[in-house]
Design an enzyme around this catalytic site. Structure first.
Site, mmCIF file in Angstrom:
data_model
loop_
_atom_site.group_PDB
_atom_site.id
_atom_site.type_symbol
_atom_site.label_atom_id
_atom_site.label_comp_id
_atom_site.label_asym_id
_atom_site.label_seq_id
_atom_site.Cartn_x
_atom_site.Cartn_y
_atom_site.Cartn_z
ATOM 1 N N GLU A 1 -0.952 13.134 -3.914
ATOM 2 C CA GLU A 1 -2.002 12.842 -2.926
ATOM 3 C C GLU A 1 -3.208 12.140 -3.548
ATOM 4 O OE1 GLU A 1 -2.143 12.941 0.352
ATOM 5 O OE2 GLU A 1 -0.045 13.578 0.366
ATOM 6 N N HIS B 1 -3.181 9.821 -5.933
ATOM 7 C CA HIS B 1 -2.876 8.383 -5.918
ATOM 8 C C HIS B 1 -2.908 7.839 -4.491
ATOM 9 C CE1 HIS B 1 -0.428 9.724 -9.540
ATOM 10 N NE2 HIS B 1 -1.230 8.809 -10.051
ATOM 11 N N SER C 1 -2.598 16.275 -10.480
ATOM 12 C CA SER C 1 -2.236 15.533 -11.683
ATOM 13 C C SER C 1 -0.720 15.556 -11.802
ATOM 14 C CB SER C 1 -2.843 16.232 -12.910
ATOM 15 O OG SER C 1 -2.190 15.805 -14.087
#
Ligand code: PAF
Length: 272
Positions: free
Chosen positions: A31, A33, A178
């Protein structure tokens, strides 16, 4: 969505002729990105996402081999979000590049225990920018030090590209999104939200304690939870110098290891 695999492909298609927004990534899209891509789409340009796991930014004992590789599902996500183009170069893209030496700020924070990391980041960004020549490039502020190094580098060497930094996107329990979260064991994943908790605790208690006390108390708590701290502190937002008080510094930043996985996070204070 059109996928390009070589730089000549991109050059032949003259993608940058009408303005382009670029989101450089190492894939394993989450999410965080997708939020960058959504923001980029508001800039009225065509949007291109690059996916390349850059070997130059991993140290010899780091997780290059294990870094999550999820190309098929990444492409699906990009199509779903209506991204215009993807650039997915071959593994040898980073061979024989002009090496960029990052300025001294790169030696602070993450650079202390990751020598050469930011040289690797700037070297690949230099290459990706010169192939794609976007009008805008979008980065997440989780990698805050990376963001300021790329912004400075771009100002000097690609003045036509505007760098946009966007806020950290978090899981429901606060953990910063991440790709490395996928490498955590189930137990490590359970304790990982303590990292953001410690930053919030420092922020909320900054009028109660000195910086030394804040850092000591939260470090001890993290270590009791088996989280090994690489750095935790309050830093000046521009120079990344360690601050002695909250007038001097507005960046609360951490890097810490859970088992083999190294995670980073930060909070930027708007006003004291
Ligand atoms: O933040 C990342 O994913 C990478 O460091 C970047 C900017 C794509 C360069 O490889």
């Amino acid at each position: 969505m059109k996928i390009f695999e070589t730089e000549n492909d991109i050059k032949d298609n003259r993608l940058n002729a009408k303005g382009l927004s670029l989101i450089p990534t190492m894939g394993n899209l989450h999410e965080g990105h997708l939020s960058l891509i959504k923001a980029a789409k508001n800039y009225n340009n065509k949007t291109i996402v690059s996916i390349y796991i850059n070997p130059l930014q991993f140290g010899p004992n780091e997780d290059f081999k294990n870094y999550p590789r999820t190309e098929a599902s990444d492409i699906k996500k990009l199509k779903k979000i209506d991204c215009d183009y993807a650039f997915i170069p071959q593994d040898n893209f980073a061979k024989e590049l002009k090496l960029i030496k990052a300025p001294s700020i790169s030696k602070k924070l993450c650079g202390k225990n990751r020598p050469g990391h930011f040289d690797g980041v700037l070297t690949i960004i230099n290459k990706i920018f010169s192939v794609i020549l976007p009008s805008y490039a979008f980065f997440g502020l989780k990698d805050y030090q990376q963001f300021i190094l790329i912004r400075e580098f771009t100002k000097n060497y690609f003045p036509g590209i505007k760098i946009i930094g966007l806020p950290i996107i978090r899981e429901k329990d606060g953990l910063a999104m991440s790709s490395r979260n996928n490498l955590l064991t189930r137990d490590e994943r359970k304790i990982a939200p303590n990292i953001y908790e410690s930053l919030k605790w420092i922020k909320n208690n900054r009028r109660e304690f000195s910086i030394t006390e804040l850092v000591k108390i939260s470090s001890e708590k993290l270590e009791r939870n088996n989280i090994q701290i690489d750095y935790l502190g309050i830093f000046d937002k521009q120079s990344l110098k360690e601050a002695k008080n909250f007038e001097e510094g507005a960046l609360i930043a951490i890097a810490a290891k859970l088992g083999k996985v190294r995670l980073i996070d930060n909070i930027i204070l708007d006003k004291n």
